[in-house]
Design a protein around this motif. Structure first.
Motif, PDB file in Angstrom:
ATOM      1  N   PHE A  57       0.815  -1.217   0.000  1.00 57.98           N
ATOM      2  CA  PHE A  57       0.000   0.000   0.000  1.00 57.98           C
ATOM      3  C   PHE A  57       0.847   1.265   0.000  1.00 57.98           C
ATOM      4  O   PHE A  57       0.588   2.202  -0.771  1.00 57.98           O
ATOM      5  N   TRP A  69      -0.014   2.053  -3.957  1.00 58.00           N
ATOM      6  CA  TRP A  69      -1.444   2.273  -4.154  1.00 58.00           C
ATOM      7  C   TRP A  69      -1.789   3.687  -4.606  1.00 58.00           C
ATOM      8  O   TRP A  69      -2.938   3.984  -4.913  1.00 58.00           O
ATOM      9  N   ASN A  80      -3.719   4.599  -8.062  1.00 58.10           N
ATOM     10  CA  ASN A  80      -5.102   5.065  -8.241  1.00 58.10           C
ATOM     11  C   ASN A  80      -5.152   6.568  -8.485  1.00 58.10           C
ATOM     12  O   ASN A  80      -6.016   7.061  -9.222  1.00 58.10           O
TER      13      ASN A  80
END
Length: 260
Positions: free
Chosen positions: A74, A78, A81
């Motif tokens: 993460f 991440w 996105n």
């Protein structure tokens, strides 16, 4: 070459979520990992954490030639996105009624094949907008005057294989190895670097490998300068101004930089 550490923190950052300890309250803010390198007319970013949008705005960077993913955790990936939002051509049904010049960006991401597989399984829609190019250890992305080469890192997890990057441009080499459990051997193209970003477990809070063993691993790079990442005053129970006494390596804050 100009190298900026846009995120110096660990997986949770500083201040830690819902924490009112004195170390979170009184220390520098630390965002999740990311490094910006500007050289030879190119701009590249290493790691794509969840803070990436704000980090790039802080540095007034609006065009990036390539993003390089180390692994799919993460705090390191991440933010893909966020990049997807910039890459999308349309966000609302009546897009033609408005002027949104910052959308529809060409976004190129390089990383391992396992990270691409993770993206296909977890965020398949992103690959409709973001160009993901697999890069195996030992392979390089080369442009005029700029080379980025991948290498294997033992991060202690099969689920999230990890690779670091060695960047060379304008006679300077920077190596990025943020999440390390152990490194037994270092590729030739990673040794003797001008600057090494290395796992902050060497400070004593062992997010990854054993601190003493990692100090030995860091020395295998024979880098001129070593800057620690994954720093957390919260976990170390130290204030920012006290961290230098823990290590012979450099402890930077977010957006500190070096020019070569």
């Amino acid at each position: 070459m100009r190298v900026t550490l846009m995120g110096s923190g660990d997986a949770v950052g500083v201040p830690a979520p819902l924490c009112d300890c004195e170390y979170c309250a009184e220390s520098d803010r630390r965002r999740r990992p990311a490094v910006l390198v500007e050289a030879a007319g190119r701009t590249v970013v290493l790691d794509i954490g969840p803070d990436i949008a704000g980090q790039l705005h802080e540095e007034a960077v609006y065009d990036v030639d390539g993003f390089f993913a180390t692994h799919a955790h993460f705090d390191n990936y991440w933010g893909i996105n966020e990049l997807n939002q910039a890459a999308m051509d349309r966000h609302v049904a009546n897009e033609d009624d408005f002027d949104h010049p910052t959308f529809g960006k060409d976004i190129s991401v390089y990383g391992s094949r396992p990270v691409r597989t993770f993206t296909e399984d977890t965020f398949p829609h992103i690959l409709d907008h973001v160009d993901y190019e697999p890069l195996d250890p030992g392979e390089a992305v080369q442009t005029s005057g700029f080379t980025v080469r991948a290498f294997d890192i033992d991060h202690g997890t099969r689920a999230f294989p990890t690779q670091g990057y060695a960047l060379s441009a304008e006679g300077t080499t920077v190596v990025y190895a943020p999440d390390v459990d152990s490194i037994e051997s270092v590729p030739d193209y990673c040794t003797g670097a001008d600057l090494l970003f290395f796992d902050g477990s060497v400070l004593g809070a062992e997010f990854h490998g054993d601190a003493e063993s990692l100090r030995v691993s860091a020395e295998r790079f024979h880098a001129d300068r070593v800057v620690v990442t994954n720093v957390s005053e919260h976990m170390l129970e130290r204030h920012t101004g006290d961290l230098d006494e823990l290590t012979e390596y450099e402890v930077w804050s977010d957006f500190d930089h070096a020019a070569f």
